[in-house]
Design a protein around this motif. Sequence first.
Motif, PDB file in Angstrom:
ATOM      1  N   ALA A   3      78.968 -46.024 -69.985  1.00  0.00           N
ATOM      2  CA  ALA A   3      77.576 -45.922 -69.527  1.00  0.00           C
ATOM      3  C   ALA A   3      77.052 -47.248 -68.991  1.00  0.00           C
ATOM      4  N   THR A   4      77.578 -48.365 -69.490  1.00  0.00           N
ATOM      5  CA  THR A   4      77.076 -49.664 -69.030  1.00  0.00           C
ATOM      6  C   THR A   4      77.343 -49.833 -67.531  1.00  0.00           C
ATOM      7  N   TYR A  45      66.794 -50.726 -84.019  1.00  0.00           N
ATOM      8  CA  TYR A  45      67.580 -51.738 -83.366  1.00  0.00           C
ATOM      9  C   TYR A  45      67.114 -53.094 -83.858  1.00  0.00           C
ATOM     10  N   GLU A  83      85.837 -43.797 -74.525  1.00  0.00           N
ATOM     11  CA  GLU A  83      85.022 -44.559 -73.574  1.00  0.00           C
ATOM     12  C   GLU A  83      84.765 -43.637 -72.386  1.00  0.00           C
ATOM     13  N   GLY A  84      83.525 -43.583 -71.945  1.00  0.00           N
ATOM     14  CA  GLY A  84      83.210 -42.752 -70.786  1.00  0.00           C
ATOM     15  C   GLY A  84      81.714 -42.625 -70.621  1.00  0.00           C
ATOM     16  N   ALA A  93      72.952 -53.024 -73.810  1.00  0.00           N
ATOM     17  CA  ALA A  93      73.625 -52.666 -72.553  1.00  0.00           C
ATOM     18  C   ALA A  93      72.638 -52.482 -71.396  1.00  0.00           C
ATOM     19  N   LYS A 137      78.845 -41.577 -79.950  1.00  0.00           N
ATOM     20  CA  LYS A 137      77.734 -40.703 -79.542  1.00  0.00           C
ATOM     21  C   LYS A 137      78.006 -39.260 -79.982  1.00  0.00           C
ATOM     22  N   ALA A 174      71.778 -42.692 -72.963  1.00  0.00           N
ATOM     23  CA  ALA A 174      73.153 -42.872 -73.451  1.00  0.00           C
ATOM     24  C   ALA A 174      73.527 -41.881 -74.550  1.00  0.00           C
ATOM     25  N   THR A 226      66.078 -51.291 -77.990  1.00  0.00           N
ATOM     26  CA  THR A 226      67.154 -50.493 -77.390  1.00  0.00           C
ATOM     27  C   THR A 226      68.461 -51.214 -77.640  1.00  0.00           C
ATOM     28  N   PHE A 227      69.525 -50.648 -77.094  1.00  0.00           N
ATOM     29  CA  PHE A 227      70.831 -51.278 -77.147  1.00  0.00           C
ATOM     30  C   PHE A 227      70.916 -52.272 -75.984  1.00  0.00           C
ATOM     31  N   ASP A 276      68.047 -44.471 -69.247  1.00  0.00           N
ATOM     32  CA  ASP A 276      69.195 -44.685 -70.122  1.00  0.00           C
ATOM     33  C   ASP A 276      69.133 -43.631 -71.224  1.00  0.00           C
ATOM     34  N   HIS A 284      80.672 -42.526 -75.354  1.00  0.00           N
ATOM     35  CA  HIS A 284      81.374 -43.417 -76.277  1.00  0.00           C
ATOM     36  C   HIS A 284      81.685 -42.688 -77.589  1.00  0.00           C
ATOM     37  N   SER A 298      76.189 -41.836 -72.075  1.00  0.00           N
ATOM     38  CA  SER A 298      77.412 -42.435 -72.618  1.00  0.00           C
ATOM     39  C   SER A 298      78.183 -41.377 -73.391  1.00  0.00           C
TER      40      SER A 298
HETATM   41  C1  LIG Z   1      75.709 -46.561 -76.374  1.00  0.00           C
HETATM   42  C2  LIG Z   1      74.621 -47.040 -75.526  1.00  0.00           C
HETATM   43  C3  LIG Z   1      74.864 -47.674 -74.293  1.00  0.00           C
HETATM   44  C4  LIG Z   1      76.234 -48.101 -73.858  1.00  0.00           C
HETATM   45  O1  LIG Z   1      77.109 -47.056 -73.604  1.00  0.00           O
HETATM   46  P1  LIG Z   1      78.637 -47.408 -73.271  1.00  0.00           P
HETATM   47  O2  LIG Z   1      79.209 -46.089 -72.836  1.00  0.00           O
HETATM   48  O3  LIG Z   1      79.247 -47.895 -74.553  1.00  0.00           O
HETATM   49  O4  LIG Z   1      78.667 -48.430 -72.203  1.00  0.00           O
HETATM   50  C5  LIG Z   1      73.790 -48.005 -73.493  1.00  0.00           C
HETATM   51  N1  LIG Z   1      72.524 -47.751 -73.875  1.00  0.00           N
HETATM   52  C6  LIG Z   1      72.239 -47.160 -75.050  1.00  0.00           C
HETATM   53  C7  LIG Z   1      70.812 -46.877 -75.409  1.00  0.00           C
HETATM   54  C8  LIG Z   1      73.270 -46.795 -75.930  1.00  0.00           C
HETATM   55  O5  LIG Z   1      72.966 -46.217 -77.087  1.00  0.00           O
END
Ligand SMILES: *Cc1c(COP(=O)(O)O)cnc(C)c1O
Length: 373
Positions: free
Chosen positions: A61-62, A318, A200-201, A91, A194, A166, A88-89, A164, A191, A189
């Motif tokens: 997702a990044t 977070y 990964e994807g 990324a 999730k 994700a 947030t995360f 986002d 990942h 995402s």
């Molecule tokens: C998990 C997450 C991401 C990153 O996703 P990846 O697929 O690991 O790159 C980005 N933003 C948020 C809010 C997330 O929870």
Amino acid sequence: MGFDVPFIRPVFPSAEVLSVDIAEIVGSNWFTNFGPKEEEFTRAIADYVGSGYSVVTFSNATVGLMAALTCLLGRGDGSQYVIAPSFTFAAGPEAIEWSGYKPLFVDIDASTVQPALADAIAAIDSPEFDIAAILLCNTFGIGNSQIAAWEQLARSAHIPLVIDSAAGFGSTYADGRRVGRAGDCEVFSFHATKPFAIGEGGAVVTRDPGLAIRLKEFTNFGFRDGKGAVALGLNGKLQEISAAIGLRQLAQFDRVLGARHDVLARYMKELALSGVVFPEQIENSSVCFASMLFPDGLARDNVRSNLLAKGVEARAYYSPPVHHQPHFESAARFGGLEVTEDVVSRILSVPVYQDMAEEHIVLILDAIKAGMN
Ligand SMILES: *Cc1c(COP(=O)(O)O)cnc(C)c1O
């Protein structure tokens, strides 16, 4: 560090099932570069999100977030801002920087833990910041309850709205739209951590077919029509084996979501009178875990130690929020982010699995109730 009840416990197709897919992929000798599994997975995700939307898969997702910002805005020269929450995360803010923009952190609403619309409006109106886009986060995969107003804000300011989402594959907005259908595009995402996990994807979903073409080119070095690179791209492609896992996971996903909702409903019902507050709309999310707000940090910390003592891993997401992480300490913020500071001091997230043992649900509920006394 072993927990009896870890925070996340991914469930993947069995080795037997996966060996069938691997045999097929090896037999076809097609491992990546938009192969048959990736194509089928892309179609399946599009069907899931609903008609009229295009899907582009990504290696994570990044990269999807970088692609979305770069394809909608062009690469920035570092002078303009993209509005984003700090709660947030990392990324999202990182993708903003990789795309040549600076994050402008806005506060959140305590009742939803989602970015505060009023702050975004004020930031856009403020002459202090030249704002290129909004990166809304559907935090914890929860669809923003004011999504139509965010879309209206972006339209009236003539700036893109990237979302986002994700952790939000499988979530719905309060207005009944499936998450994935809002803004200029939404980023998922897949990942391992999730609710919809392939390792990964990721994927970007948009109703703009032209944007979808540019996004796909971005994942493939910016290549177009045998001319080589026509725009700055990179390698962000999804492998065949990952797509195959995705197809297997999608076949189970309704059942998985149902089970996750059942666990959340149990927490919400049994804690209804406890003084613990769940973020609004969490029940319409895909429930990556169960986040809850305690009356104060003391109660939160009590509950967290109770859980740890019983072998349950709980996390204070977070915390630290992005603006307290060293790389972002000098990043711009709109106002004092007081609600973000308050929420991180008293929020806790506890595990939700698709096959959660009754004894673990009871363990978690008892630890929470005990910590509130
Ligand atoms: C998990 C997450 C991401 C990153 O996703 P990846 O697929 O690991 O790159 C980005 N933003 C948020 C809010 C997330 O929870």
